[in-house]
Design a protein around this motif. Structure first.
Motif, PDB file in Angstrom:
ATOM      1  N   HIS A 437       1.102  -1.243  -0.183  1.00 45.64           N
ATOM      2  CA  HIS A 437      -0.058  -0.174   0.029  1.00 45.64           C
ATOM      3  C   HIS A 437       0.988   1.261   0.025  1.00 45.64           C
ATOM      4  O   HIS A 437       2.083   1.366   0.484  1.00 45.64           O
ATOM      5  CB  HIS A 437      -0.761   0.095   1.184  1.00 45.64           C
ATOM      6  N   PRO A 438       0.534   2.435  -0.692  1.00 47.95           N
ATOM      7  CA  PRO A 438       1.264   3.496  -0.631  1.00 47.95           C
ATOM      8  C   PRO A 438       1.669   4.020   0.758  1.00 47.95           C
ATOM      9  O   PRO A 438       2.864   4.532   0.951  1.00 47.95           O
ATOM     10  CB  PRO A 438       0.664   4.569  -1.519  1.00 47.95           C
ATOM     11  N   LEU A 439       0.719   3.912   1.749  1.00 44.69           N
ATOM     12  CA  LEU A 439       1.169   4.520   3.030  1.00 44.69           C
ATOM     13  C   LEU A 439       2.040   3.759   3.741  1.00 44.69           C
ATOM     14  O   LEU A 439       2.417   3.876   4.834  1.00 44.69           O
ATOM     15  CB  LEU A 439      -0.532   4.443   3.669  1.00 44.69           C
ATOM     16  N   HIS A 440       2.243   2.451   3.090  1.00 45.35           N
ATOM     17  CA  HIS A 440       3.370   1.768   3.916  1.00 45.35           C
ATOM     18  C   HIS A 440       4.391   2.383   3.975  1.00 45.35           C
ATOM     19  O   HIS A 440       5.349   2.301   5.059  1.00 45.35           O
ATOM     20  CB  HIS A 440       3.594   0.381   3.067  1.00 45.35           C
ATOM     21  N   THR A 442       5.012   5.759   3.181  1.00 47.13           N
ATOM     22  CA  THR A 442       5.120   7.183   3.542  1.00 47.13           C
ATOM     23  C   THR A 442       4.378   7.352   5.019  1.00 47.13           C
ATOM     24  O   THR A 442       4.796   8.442   5.531  1.00 47.13           O
ATOM     25  CB  THR A 442       4.105   7.825   2.350  1.00 47.13           C
ATOM     26  N   ASN A 443       3.695   6.301   5.579  1.00 47.81           N
ATOM     27  CA  ASN A 443       3.279   6.768   6.969  1.00 47.81           C
ATOM     28  C   ASN A 443       3.584   5.485   7.850  1.00 47.81           C
ATOM     29  O   ASN A 443       3.755   5.682   8.966  1.00 47.81           O
ATOM     30  CB  ASN A 443       1.842   6.991   6.940  1.00 47.81           C
ATOM     31  N   TRP A 444       3.032   4.274   7.482  1.00 49.38           N
ATOM     32  CA  TRP A 444       2.966   3.072   8.390  1.00 49.38           C
ATOM     33  C   TRP A 444       4.301   2.506   8.843  1.00 49.38           C
ATOM     34  O   TRP A 444       4.503   2.014  10.134  1.00 49.38           O
ATOM     35  CB  TRP A 444       1.979   2.073   7.949  1.00 49.38           C
ATOM     36  N   GLY A 445       5.237   2.556   7.782  1.00 53.22           N
ATOM     37  CA  GLY A 445       6.455   1.861   8.169  1.00 53.22           C
ATOM     38  C   GLY A 445       6.427   0.419   8.481  1.00 53.22           C
ATOM     39  O   GLY A 445       5.508  -0.223   8.021  1.00 53.22           O
ATOM     40  N   ARG A 446       7.253  -0.045   9.251  1.00 53.17           N
ATOM     41  CA  ARG A 446       7.230  -1.531   9.368  1.00 53.17           C
ATOM     42  C   ARG A 446       6.181  -1.994  10.554  1.00 53.17           C
ATOM     43  O   ARG A 446       6.094  -3.261  10.716  1.00 53.17           O
ATOM     44  CB  ARG A 446       8.680  -2.175   9.985  1.00 53.17           C
ATOM     45  N   SER A 447       5.369  -0.985  10.769  1.00 53.64           N
ATOM     46  CA  SER A 447       4.175  -1.570  11.706  1.00 53.64           C
ATOM     47  C   SER A 447       3.373  -2.462  11.003  1.00 53.64           C
ATOM     48  O   SER A 447       2.346  -2.976  11.620  1.00 53.64           O
ATOM     49  CB  SER A 447       3.504  -0.426  12.319  1.00 53.64           C
ATOM     50  N   VAL A 448       3.399  -2.658   9.540  1.00 54.05           N
ATOM     51  CA  VAL A 448       2.469  -3.351   9.077  1.00 54.05           C
ATOM     52  C   VAL A 448       2.771  -4.936   9.382  1.00 54.05           C
ATOM     53  O   VAL A 448       2.064  -5.934   9.000  1.00 54.05           O
ATOM     54  CB  VAL A 448       2.530  -3.410   7.516  1.00 54.05           C
ATOM     55  N   GLY A 449       3.806  -5.330   9.806  1.00 54.02           N
ATOM     56  CA  GLY A 449       4.173  -6.592  10.208  1.00 54.02           C
ATOM     57  C   GLY A 449       4.275  -7.560   8.911  1.00 54.02           C
ATOM     58  O   GLY A 449       4.682  -7.446   8.027  1.00 54.02           O
ATOM     59  N   LYS A 450       3.210  -8.521   9.066  1.00 56.45           N
ATOM     60  CA  LYS A 450       3.350  -9.498   7.741  1.00 56.45           C
ATOM     61  C   LYS A 450       1.885  -9.361   6.949  1.00 56.45           C
ATOM     62  O   LYS A 450       1.885 -10.139   6.118  1.00 56.45           O
ATOM     63  CB  LYS A 450       3.535 -10.885   8.269  1.00 56.45           C
ATOM     64  N   ALA A 451       1.230  -8.583   7.036  1.00 58.87           N
ATOM     65  CA  ALA A 451      -0.006  -8.561   6.511  1.00 58.87           C
ATOM     66  C   ALA A 451       0.225  -7.707   5.147  1.00 58.87           C
ATOM     67  O   ALA A 451       0.921  -6.768   4.851  1.00 58.87           O
ATOM     68  CB  ALA A 451      -1.039  -7.324   7.381  1.00 58.87           C
ATOM     69  N   THR A 452      -0.300  -7.974   4.179  1.00 55.27           N
ATOM     70  CA  THR A 452      -0.082  -7.402   2.520  1.00 55.27           C
ATOM     71  C   THR A 452      -1.468  -7.200   2.224  1.00 55.27           C
ATOM     72  O   THR A 452      -2.543  -7.562   2.661  1.00 55.27           O
ATOM     73  CB  THR A 452       0.605  -8.642   1.867  1.00 55.27           C
ATOM     74  N   ILE A 453      -1.585  -6.411   1.145  1.00 52.40           N
ATOM     75  CA  ILE A 453      -2.972  -5.576   0.788  1.00 52.40           C
ATOM     76  C   ILE A 453      -3.854  -6.496   0.314  1.00 52.40           C
ATOM     77  O   ILE A 453      -4.958  -6.130   0.320  1.00 52.40           O
ATOM     78  CB  ILE A 453      -2.199  -4.545  -0.500  1.00 52.40           C
ATOM     79  N   ASP A 454      -3.510  -7.538  -0.218  1.00 53.52           N
ATOM     80  CA  ASP A 454      -4.470  -8.728  -0.690  1.00 53.52           C
ATOM     81  C   ASP A 454      -5.208  -9.173   0.386  1.00 53.52           C
ATOM     82  O   ASP A 454      -6.460  -9.703   0.213  1.00 53.52           O
ATOM     83  CB  ASP A 454      -3.868  -9.862  -1.468  1.00 53.52           C
ATOM     84  N   GLN A 455      -4.645  -9.074   1.731  1.00 57.01           N
ATOM     85  CA  GLN A 455      -5.421  -9.597   2.906  1.00 57.01           C
ATOM     86  C   GLN A 455      -6.517  -8.602   3.212  1.00 57.01           C
ATOM     87  O   GLN A 455      -7.334  -9.004   3.690  1.00 57.01           O
ATOM     88  CB  GLN A 455      -4.169  -9.950   3.926  1.00 57.01           C
ATOM     89  N   SER A 456      -5.848  -7.375   2.965  1.00 58.28           N
ATOM     90  CA  SER A 456      -7.018  -6.341   3.234  1.00 58.28           C
ATOM     91  C   SER A 456      -8.009  -6.457   2.513  1.00 58.28           C
ATOM     92  O   SER A 456      -9.449  -6.335   2.887  1.00 58.28           O
ATOM     93  CB  SER A 456      -6.190  -4.909   3.102  1.00 58.28           C
ATOM     94  N   PHE A 457      -7.892  -6.562   1.022  1.00 56.08           N
ATOM     95  CA  PHE A 457      -9.055  -6.877   0.107  1.00 56.08           C
ATOM     96  C   PHE A 457      -9.895  -8.247   0.661  1.00 56.08           C
ATOM     97  O   PHE A 457     -11.192  -8.005   0.786  1.00 56.08           O
ATOM     98  CB  PHE A 457      -8.615  -7.155  -1.072  1.00 56.08           C
TER      99      PHE A 457
END
Length: 474
Positions: A437-440, A442-457
């Motif tokens: 995700h573009p916010l990964h 610009t904003n979120w950094g490594r706080s996303v852990g192992k989640a990927t954008i297709d999981q969000s969908f």
């Protein structure tokens, strides 16, 4: 949401104050060397280092640099005011800053490659080039001129059936081919690799190829403002996904269709990132209006509840004031919340919490100034309280945005796996921090852990298929 930098500075104050209390009895000089496994460090110094490490876990290089520099400025300010006993803390922070500067972009890319290798098997793969947007991706037709929604006799007779739009179906199929994972081999990047992960060019190519659909989306959103009086607005099934209302007590008759914004792009405002910074703009989510609530609201039978997780204060918030937004936005569509339950981990003075709340709202507000506890059945698990106070006849809205992914993910998983919650929650808002995700970048950094954008969908699709109108929050 606002940048991780702003959020982390606010959270870090509590951590550093705790660390200073633990180590106040130490001398101003230190022989602690973090490169030697802390063998020459005192217990107090180790406690200080661990408190900073805990704050920096799963953060990107830039975010960690921000945290450490902010901590150092605070320590030096204390020294300047006669607090000479803190000199050793500045020394340790200097070491941590040097260590962080040694981390390379290649290390970050290697970590992301490991995450994708570990989590992608069994899911869609990604391509080395951007797929060409297909013909018809910008068509706007199949218009629906809705009539009044005919409500089934009760909630027990009501089933919502989710139908994704063709636009959403395309994005759901191709998202791992379109998403940007920061210049990894096998991930689409512009040829020079500049801007490491920030471009999201393939996604922008596809959104720009759907300009007319995006315009129709925003025009419909604007026309739906103030639907309290039963106003009906035309909408396109080429653009919008929707829920069919099924009357299960009357031969499974379809009694209406309620549109919802499509799951496309980066799951935000359709212009975000590609045409400017719209990541705080909420004017894209099609929430319920009173004329669409099924069964209709009735103060004697069907109450309206708001559960706000990560509520901040009524008129302020790191991602904007959510309490006032929900109260005012829903009121403009004829929905007044009978009860509001709010959770906030940041400790506020009572005056900060309650003074800004209007008198007509404060009687309805229950504010828990404690962190939400995701453990099933825990005293401060908001879902436990929701299941105790709400009934299927009630109208329930929940927002989950506490900016701590492990807790948020645990709560979302509980909702997905609990049939009772499917029958209680009508509308849900959730900001999912993910890579790709573009916010990964610009904003979120490594706080996303192992989640990927297709999981969000996938998450939002599952929630919608369960009959919950799930929106990607800011």
């Amino acid at each position: 949401m606002v940048s991780s930098r702003t959020k982390l500075i606010a959270v870090a104050v509590v951590v550093v104050i705790s660390a200073l209390a633990l180590t106040s009895n130490l001398s101003s000089e230190s022989t602690c060397d973090i490169t030697k496994q802390k063998t020459e460090c005192s217990d107090g110094e180790i406690a200080f280092i661990e408190s900073i490490d805990a704050l920096c876990v799963d953060r990107g290089v830039v975010e960690i640099a921000d945290i450490l520099e902010t901590r150092k400025k605070r320590v030096l300010a204390r020294i300047g005011h006669g607090g000479g006993e803190t000199k050793w803390r500045a020394d340790i922070l200097d070491q941590l800053i040097a260590k962080n500067e040694g981390r390379s972009r290649e290390e970050e890319k290697a970590q992301m490659a490991h995450i994708l290798e570990e989590t992608t098997p069994g899911r869609r793969t990604w391509k080395s080039t951007c797929p060409t947007p297909p013909a018809g991706l910008d068509s706007v037709g199949d218009w629906v001129t809705p009539s009044a929604v005919h409500s089934p006799a009760s909630a027990a007779c009501t089933r919502l059936e989710y139908v994704p739009s063709p636009w959403e179906a395309y994005w759901n199929k191709e998202i791992m081919n379109i998403a940007d994972f920061g210049g990894l081999p096998g991930s689409y990047r512009r040829p020079d690799g500049a801007g490491a992960g920030i471009g999201w060019e393939c996604g922008c190519t596809h959104m720009k190829a759907s300009t007319n659909r995006a315009k129709a989306w925003l025009a419909t959103w604007a026309s739906r403002k103030g639907l309290a009086n039963g106003k009906q607005v035309k909408w396109s099934r080429d653009v919008f996904s929707y829920h069919r209302i099924i009357d299960t007590c009357n031969g499974n008759r379809v009694t209406g269709q309620i549109p919802i914004e499509p799951l496309v792009g980066n799951l935000r405002h359709p212009r975000h990132h590609c045409q400017g910074d719209y990541h705080m703009d909420k004017d894209y989510m099609l929430s319920f209006s009173a004329s669409e609530v099924i069964p209709p609201l009735d103060p004697l039978v069907r109450r309206a509840f708001l559960f706000d997780l990560g509520a901040s204060t009524y008129d302020e918030g790191l991602g904007g004031a959510s309490q006032s937004w929900f109260v005012e936005s829903y009121a403009s569509k004829g929905i007044v919340f009978d009860r509001i339950f709010a959770w906030e981990a940041t400790v506020y003075e009572p005056s900060k919490i309650f003074d800004p709340v209007p008198s007509h709202v404060i009687n309805r507000l229950t504010y828990f100034n404690v962190p939400a506890d995701p453990r099933p059945g825990a005293k401060h698990n908001p879902l436990r309280l929701l299941m105790e106070v709400a009934t299927p006849e009630d109208f329930v809205v929940i927002k989950i945005d506490i900016d701590y992914s492990p807790v948020e993910s645990a709560l979302i998983q509980q909702i997905q796996e609990t049939l009772k919650l499917h029958n209680l929650i009508d509308e849900l808002y959730y900001e999912h921090h993910v890579s790709g995700h573009p916010l990964h970048w610009t904003n979120w950094g490594r706080s996303v852990g192992k989640a990927t954008i297709d999981q969000s969908f996938g998450n939002f699709t599952k929630l919608r298929e369960a009959g919950i109108r799930a929106h990607s929050w800011v």
